[in-house]
Design a protein around this motif. Structure first.
Motif, PDB file in Angstrom:
ATOM      1  N   PHE A 134       0.824  -1.218   0.000  1.00  0.00           N
ATOM      2  CA  PHE A 134       0.000   0.000   0.000  1.00  0.00           C
ATOM      3  C   PHE A 134       0.856   1.265   0.000  1.00  0.00           C
ATOM      4  O   PHE A 134       0.412   2.328   0.428  1.00  0.00           O
ATOM      5  CB  PHE A 134      -0.948  -0.033   1.212  1.00  0.00           C
ATOM      6  N   SER A 135       2.101   1.153  -0.496  1.00  0.00           N
ATOM      7  CA  SER A 135       3.057   2.268  -0.385  1.00  0.00           C
ATOM      8  C   SER A 135       2.645   3.499  -1.188  1.00  0.00           C
ATOM      9  O   SER A 135       2.979   4.621  -0.829  1.00  0.00           O
ATOM     10  CB  SER A 135       4.453   1.824  -0.826  1.00  0.00           C
ATOM     11  N   GLY A 136       1.957   3.310  -2.316  1.00  0.00           N
ATOM     12  CA  GLY A 136       1.507   4.451  -3.129  1.00  0.00           C
ATOM     13  C   GLY A 136       2.531   4.952  -4.130  1.00  0.00           C
ATOM     14  O   GLY A 136       2.240   5.839  -4.936  1.00  0.00           O
ATOM     15  N   SER A 137       3.729   4.398  -4.135  1.00  0.00           N
ATOM     16  CA  SER A 137       4.797   4.884  -5.018  1.00  0.00           C
ATOM     17  C   SER A 137       4.378   4.878  -6.491  1.00  0.00           C
ATOM     18  O   SER A 137       4.807   5.728  -7.275  1.00  0.00           O
ATOM     19  CB  SER A 137       6.054   4.031  -4.822  1.00  0.00           C
ATOM     20  N   GLU A 138       3.517   3.915  -6.850  1.00  0.00           N
ATOM     21  CA  GLU A 138       3.084   3.777  -8.251  1.00  0.00           C
ATOM     22  C   GLU A 138       2.369   5.010  -8.789  1.00  0.00           C
ATOM     23  O   GLU A 138       2.279   5.200  -9.993  1.00  0.00           O
ATOM     24  CB  GLU A 138       2.166   2.545  -8.393  1.00  0.00           C
ATOM     25  N   MET A 139       1.844   5.876  -7.896  1.00  0.00           N
ATOM     26  CA  MET A 139       1.095   7.046  -8.358  1.00  0.00           C
ATOM     27  C   MET A 139       1.917   8.329  -8.305  1.00  0.00           C
ATOM     28  O   MET A 139       1.375   9.416  -8.508  1.00  0.00           O
ATOM     29  CB  MET A 139      -0.175   7.230  -7.495  1.00  0.00           C
ATOM     30  N   THR A 140       3.222   8.220  -8.037  1.00  0.00           N
ATOM     31  CA  THR A 140       4.011   9.442  -7.857  1.00  0.00           C
ATOM     32  C   THR A 140       5.159   9.558  -8.863  1.00  0.00           C
ATOM     33  O   THR A 140       5.698   8.548  -9.322  1.00  0.00           O
ATOM     34  CB  THR A 140       4.627   9.533  -6.435  1.00  0.00           C
ATOM     35  N   PRO A 141       5.566  10.810  -9.154  1.00  0.00           N
ATOM     36  CA  PRO A 141       6.762  11.021  -9.969  1.00  0.00           C
ATOM     37  C   PRO A 141       8.010  11.165  -9.085  1.00  0.00           C
ATOM     38  O   PRO A 141       8.995  11.772  -9.495  1.00  0.00           O
ATOM     39  CB  PRO A 141       6.440  12.334 -10.693  1.00  0.00           C
ATOM     40  N   ILE A 142       7.957  10.599  -7.861  1.00  0.00           N
ATOM     41  CA  ILE A 142       9.082  10.745  -6.913  1.00  0.00           C
ATOM     42  C   ILE A 142       9.995   9.526  -7.021  1.00  0.00           C
ATOM     43  O   ILE A 142       9.529   8.385  -6.969  1.00  0.00           O
ATOM     44  CB  ILE A 142       8.562  10.852  -5.459  1.00  0.00           C
ATOM     45  N   TRP A 143      11.304   9.771  -7.201  1.00  0.00           N
ATOM     46  CA  TRP A 143      12.280   8.675  -7.224  1.00  0.00           C
ATOM     47  C   TRP A 143      13.191   8.794  -6.008  1.00  0.00           C
ATOM     48  O   TRP A 143      13.293   9.864  -5.399  1.00  0.00           O
ATOM     49  CB  TRP A 143      13.105   8.695  -8.521  1.00  0.00           C
ATOM     50  N   GLY A 144      13.877   7.701  -5.674  1.00  0.00           N
ATOM     51  CA  GLY A 144      14.847   7.715  -4.580  1.00  0.00           C
ATOM     52  C   GLY A 144      15.987   6.770  -4.923  1.00  0.00           C
ATOM     53  O   GLY A 144      15.762   5.732  -5.547  1.00  0.00           O
ATOM     54  N   LEU A 145      17.200   7.135  -4.517  1.00  0.00           N
ATOM     55  CA  LEU A 145      18.382   6.296  -4.768  1.00  0.00           C
ATOM     56  C   LEU A 145      19.284   6.386  -3.546  1.00  0.00           C
ATOM     57  O   LEU A 145      19.475   7.481  -3.002  1.00  0.00           O
ATOM     58  CB  LEU A 145      19.164   6.820  -5.972  1.00  0.00           C
ATOM     59  N   THR A 146      19.843   5.246  -3.126  1.00  0.00           N
ATOM     60  CA  THR A 146      20.709   5.273  -1.947  1.00  0.00           C
ATOM     61  C   THR A 146      22.148   4.975  -2.343  1.00  0.00           C
ATOM     62  O   THR A 146      22.426   3.979  -3.016  1.00  0.00           O
ATOM     63  CB  THR A 146      20.228   4.234  -0.907  1.00  0.00           C
TER      64      THR A 146
END
Ligand code: NAD
Length: 369
Positions: A134-146
């Motif tokens: 249920f994270s919701g990431s699929e609906m956002t243009p937000i990326w993250g990289l570590t």
């Protein structure tokens, strides 16, 4: 004598004044429903793609997708992990190039969808997302990289999935210990959307409805993991929550969770679960209208913060940062890091206030107020 008609609600004096706003809708196509995964081949054709690289964090989830893809499957990369380490992103991108893929199909939670975004950020490879949390990431243009222990994030339209398939049958396998915190993570997106700096009436409708759907059905998912109707309502709420996160800016709550996850390696959804009631208490006096809507969406809660704390208890979710691996000696540094650079929050962010909030959350005490 003619009786006077009541005024339409939009004109009533007790309604909060309508502020100016900007609303921009995001262009993702969404398919929702039990069995909607069967539409996958048609949806790939609709995108004009022929060679899909399937991304996953488990071979079993990848397998269910590959079976439906037939000749459209170019290959599988099933080593997605939390927070998208750059090495993993590079390996997956190289695999996409080697296979000459023209689409990523990401089946999984935020970690897997995040991997597809990392590939898209560099190569522009389009994404079809099949969320299983249920994270919701699929609906956002937000990326993250570590990289080297530090997580960078940003917004870029090219990482927004083109198509999202929500099939509630796919979340039935979530253990309650993952489902509960994942749902609280979704509620956090809705709450911060309600008091966002760039809040607007459409996103606020989605946010309130998202909290209502999640709060009503999460306890049913946790007590009866086979209840597909409850899963469908949670997934509907998670979709709305993701759309909120993708549309408006977040505040103190997300900043704190980002700090605790990025610098102290705390688990993502569980950290959101623990912090959320305390962040709501911190902001309650500064965002009364938002909190009234949260309280209404939670049903009969005494107030927003108390309602969130009680909901997490019903889900048997973690309540203390000390149980997630944080040490008492980390609290000062966490407060320093979370207040180092200025950002929007309805109540001014002070080091002293954040330190006190973290102390409450560390011990798992009920929120103030
Ligand atoms: P996750 O993707 O790591 O999944 C959690 C665990 O659940 C994993 O072990 C996974 O294998 C398992 N899992 C997933 N689906 C399952 C299913 N249906 N049945 C059984 N097990 C399943 O965790 P998450 O909470 O979904 O995502 C967290 C990550 O996503 C973090 O890195 C976070 O920063 C990121 N995120 C990004 C955004 C964004 O907009 N960019 C939004 C939310 C979260």
């Amino acid at each position: 004598m003619a009786t006077r008609k009541p005024l339409p609600s939009i004109l009533r004096a007790d309604r909060p004044a309508m502020r100016s706003f900007v609303y921009e809708s995001l262009p993702t196509r969404v398919l929702f429903g039990v069995g909607s995964l069967d539409q996958l081949p048609t949806e790939i054709d609709r995108l004009g793609c022929r060679r899909a690289l399937v991304l996953a964090s488990s071979s079993a989830r990848a397998e269910a997708v590959v079976r439906r893809l037939g000749s459209r499957a170019a290959g599988v990369y099933d080593k997605a992990v939390m927070h998208v380490p750059v090495d993993t992103a590079r390996a997956a991108r190289d695999e996409a190039r080697r296979l000459d893929a023209d689409l990523s199909v990401a089946v999984g939670g935020g970690s897997t969808i995040g991997l597809a975004k990392a590939i898209a950020l560099e190569t522009g490879l389009p994404i079809l997302a099949i969320p299983t949390t249920f994270s919701g990431s699929e609906m956002t243009p937000i990326w993250g990289l570590t990289e080297s222990g530090a997580k960078r994030t940003g917004r870029d339209a090219k990482v927004l999935p083109r198509t999202v398939i929500y099939d509630p049958a796919l979340t039935l396998t979530l253990p309650p210990t993952v489902a509960g915190p994942s749902g609280m993570n979704a509620i956090a997106h809705c709450i911060e959307a309600l008091y966002a700096e760039n809040a607007n009436p459409i996103v606020s409708l989605m946010a309130e409805e998202g909290i209502r759907a999640l709060a009503e059905s999460l306890p049913r998912v946790v007590s009866n993991p086979g209840d597909v109707e409850a899963h469908a309502t949670v997934l509907y709420g998670a979709w709305l929550a993701g759309a909120c996160l993708g549309s408006v800016g977040m505040a103190l709550h997300h900043k704190l969770c980002h700090t605790l996850g990025g610098s102290f390696n705390l688990p993502h959804a569980e950290t959101h679960t623990v912090i959320l009631p305390h962040a709501a208490a911190y902001n309650s006096a500064a965002a009364p209208e938002a909190m009234r809507r949260v309280q209404r969406a939670l049903g009969d809660a005494k107030n927003a913060a108390a309602g969130l704390y009680a909901l997490a208890r019903r889900l048997h979710a973690p309540k203390a940062l000390k149980d997630l691996g944080l040490q008492a000696g980390d609290l000062d540094r966490a407060a320093d890091l979370a207040t180092q650079s200025p950002y929007y929050n309805p109540r001014p962010v002070t080091r002293e206030g954040v330190r006190a909030l973290l102390e409450q959350a560390f011990h798992g005490r009920p929120p103030d107020g």
